[in-house]
Design a protein around this motif. Sequence first.
Motif, PDB file in Angstrom:
ATOM      1  N   ILE A 133       0.835  -1.200   0.000  1.00  0.00           N
ATOM      2  CA  ILE A 133       0.000   0.000   0.000  1.00  0.00           C
ATOM      3  C   ILE A 133       0.871   1.251   0.000  1.00  0.00           C
ATOM      4  N   TYR A 134       1.921   1.243   0.808  1.00  0.00           N
ATOM      5  CA  TYR A 134       2.912   2.314   0.863  1.00  0.00           C
ATOM      6  C   TYR A 134       4.276   1.721   0.516  1.00  0.00           C
ATOM      7  N   PRO A 135       5.225   2.543   0.141  1.00  0.00           N
ATOM      8  CA  PRO A 135       6.543   1.981  -0.209  1.00  0.00           C
ATOM      9  C   PRO A 135       7.161   1.145   0.910  1.00  0.00           C
ATOM     10  N   TRP A 136       6.863   1.488   2.159  1.00  0.00           N
ATOM     11  CA  TRP A 136       7.461   0.790   3.294  1.00  0.00           C
ATOM     12  C   TRP A 136       6.608  -0.354   3.842  1.00  0.00           C
ATOM     13  N   GLY A 137       5.325  -0.438   3.456  1.00  0.00           N
ATOM     14  CA  GLY A 137       4.479  -1.490   4.018  1.00  0.00           C
ATOM     15  C   GLY A 137       3.003  -1.246   3.792  1.00  0.00           C
ATOM     16  N   GLU A 138       2.185  -1.854   4.634  1.00  0.00           N
ATOM     17  CA  GLU A 138       0.742  -1.859   4.415  1.00  0.00           C
ATOM     18  C   GLU A 138       0.000  -0.723   5.111  1.00  0.00           C
ATOM     19  N   GLU A 139       0.613  -0.053   6.083  1.00  0.00           N
ATOM     20  CA  GLU A 139      -0.070   0.990   6.828  1.00  0.00           C
ATOM     21  C   GLU A 139       0.759   2.258   6.855  1.00  0.00           C
ATOM     22  N   TYR A 140       0.052   3.401   6.956  1.00  0.00           N
ATOM     23  CA  TYR A 140       0.768   4.666   7.078  1.00  0.00           C
ATOM     24  C   TYR A 140       1.414   4.769   8.460  1.00  0.00           C
ATOM     25  N   ARG A 141       2.616   5.327   8.485  1.00  0.00           N
ATOM     26  CA  ARG A 141       3.339   5.555   9.731  1.00  0.00           C
ATOM     27  C   ARG A 141       3.696   7.027   9.829  1.00  0.00           C
ATOM     28  N   GLY A 143       5.371  10.436  10.247  1.00  0.00           N
ATOM     29  CA  GLY A 143       6.756  10.851  10.078  1.00  0.00           C
ATOM     30  C   GLY A 143       7.513  10.114   8.999  1.00  0.00           C
ATOM     31  N   TYR A 144       6.816   9.274   8.225  1.00  0.00           N
ATOM     32  CA  TYR A 144       7.490   8.512   7.182  1.00  0.00           C
ATOM     33  C   TYR A 144       7.469   9.198   5.818  1.00  0.00           C
ATOM     34  N   ALA A 145       6.708  10.292   5.699  1.00  0.00           N
ATOM     35  CA  ALA A 145       6.607  10.975   4.410  1.00  0.00           C
ATOM     36  C   ALA A 145       6.216  12.435   4.645  1.00  0.00           C
ATOM     37  N   ASN A 146       6.569  13.279   3.705  1.00  0.00           N
ATOM     38  CA  ASN A 146       6.191  14.692   3.770  1.00  0.00           C
ATOM     39  C   ASN A 146       4.789  14.856   3.188  1.00  0.00           C
ATOM     40  N   VAL A 147       3.799  14.698   4.066  1.00  0.00           N
ATOM     41  CA  VAL A 147       2.389  14.833   3.705  1.00  0.00           C
ATOM     42  C   VAL A 147       1.691  15.639   4.793  1.00  0.00           C
ATOM     43  N   ASP A 148       0.413  15.927   4.583  1.00  0.00           N
ATOM     44  CA  ASP A 148      -0.393  16.600   5.592  1.00  0.00           C
ATOM     45  C   ASP A 148      -1.077  15.545   6.458  1.00  0.00           C
ATOM     46  N   GLU A 149      -0.419  15.148   7.534  1.00  0.00           N
ATOM     47  CA  GLU A 149      -0.970  14.134   8.418  1.00  0.00           C
ATOM     48  C   GLU A 149      -2.191  14.643   9.187  1.00  0.00           C
ATOM     49  N   THR A 162       7.695  21.678   0.450  1.00  0.00           N
ATOM     50  CA  THR A 162       8.563  20.542   0.147  1.00  0.00           C
ATOM     51  C   THR A 162       9.712  20.468   1.157  1.00  0.00           C
ATOM     52  N   THR A 163      10.372  19.338   1.166  1.00  0.00           N
ATOM     53  CA  THR A 163      11.593  19.169   1.955  1.00  0.00           C
ATOM     54  C   THR A 163      12.706  18.682   1.033  1.00  0.00           C
ATOM     55  N   ALA A 164      13.936  18.754   1.505  1.00  0.00           N
ATOM     56  CA  ALA A 164      15.071  18.243   0.740  1.00  0.00           C
ATOM     57  C   ALA A 164      14.822  16.789   0.352  1.00  0.00           C
ATOM     58  N   VAL A 165      15.262  16.413  -0.840  1.00  0.00           N
ATOM     59  CA  VAL A 165      15.052  15.032  -1.279  1.00  0.00           C
ATOM     60  C   VAL A 165      15.792  14.088  -0.336  1.00  0.00           C
ATOM     61  N   GLY A 166      15.181  12.946  -0.062  1.00  0.00           N
ATOM     62  CA  GLY A 166      15.830  11.940   0.772  1.00  0.00           C
ATOM     63  C   GLY A 166      15.787  12.202   2.253  1.00  0.00           C
ATOM     64  N   LEU A 167      14.962  13.147   2.703  1.00  0.00           N
ATOM     65  CA  LEU A 167      14.922  13.483   4.120  1.00  0.00           C
ATOM     66  C   LEU A 167      14.159  12.447   4.948  1.00  0.00           C
ATOM     67  N   TYR A 168      13.472  11.527   4.271  1.00  0.00           N
ATOM     68  CA  TYR A 168      12.695  10.491   4.958  1.00  0.00           C
ATOM     69  C   TYR A 168      13.199   9.101   4.550  1.00  0.00           C
ATOM     70  N   ASP A 179      11.172   8.964  -1.204  1.00  0.00           N
ATOM     71  CA  ASP A 179      10.197  10.008  -1.568  1.00  0.00           C
ATOM     72  C   ASP A 179       9.158   9.557  -2.587  1.00  0.00           C
ATOM     73  N   LEU A 180       8.848   8.272  -2.621  1.00  0.00           N
ATOM     74  CA  LEU A 180       7.799   7.807  -3.515  1.00  0.00           C
ATOM     75  C   LEU A 180       6.412   8.132  -2.960  1.00  0.00           C
TER      76      LEU A 180
END
Length: 252
Positions: A133-141, A143-149, A162-168, A179-180
């Motif tokens: 579902i997400y690049p890292w697994g099945e559920e959102y975590r 602090g794992y992505a630059n989004v509006d939590e 935006t943030t610098a590329v690769g910050l997560y 950053d996918l």
Amino acid sequence: MKTQPQPQRTRRLRVPDIAWIEIPGGPFIYQGGETGELPTFWIARYPVANAQYQTFIDDGGYEEPRWWVDLVRPTPEPSRWPQPNRPRTDINWYEAVAFTRWLNAKLGLPEGSLRLPTELEWEKAARGEHGRIYPWGEEYRSGYANVDEKMADAGQWSLGQTTAVGLYPHGGSSEGVADLAGNVWEWCLNKFDDVTVATPDDSGDSRVLRGGCWIDDPDIACAAPRLRDHPEGRDNSRGVRLLSSILIEPVR
């Protein structure tokens, strides 16, 4: 006393050095459980950053007709957040394609080796063989992505930019692609209404963006949603990631 003429200094163009991640060929699951198969390809670890795209501008990329064949050439706009290591925003699909053509030629690669990913290639890089579902697994975590939590009550983070590329790095895929999810939507090569049509043209037909961005909630920034946009569309939520069909040696 007669002075000697000073030798002219020529600025050496530094071709962007892209970090490539291998995505092994084979079957994979995409969208709502459909299956497909792709050959091995290499995708950039990070979205294209401001400093990398600026080399295209500095090299006269907008003035060179061969990069714009069958494309609509606009006037460049500045990136909303111009720090060198942030994603290059405010570029449309035509500009993204022209940039890939330029870099392909600068690296001396066979024509078409380096390009935008199709959305099937993008999705395999983001979801892996088994359709995460997400690049890292099945559920959102959180602090794992630059989004509006906060929008989805999924966490406390909403940076509003935006943030610098690769910050997560903890939010990367199992292969290490960063950053996918979030940060910027990424242009894909194919048309929105027909994933099999991936030839650049100036028809104006809608193209696809994937991955969500800094202003989206986590449900939008997972690996399956598709965004439709006109190829001339550009704003501070759109960026680009590169793909190569062949392994590229590091730039020396």
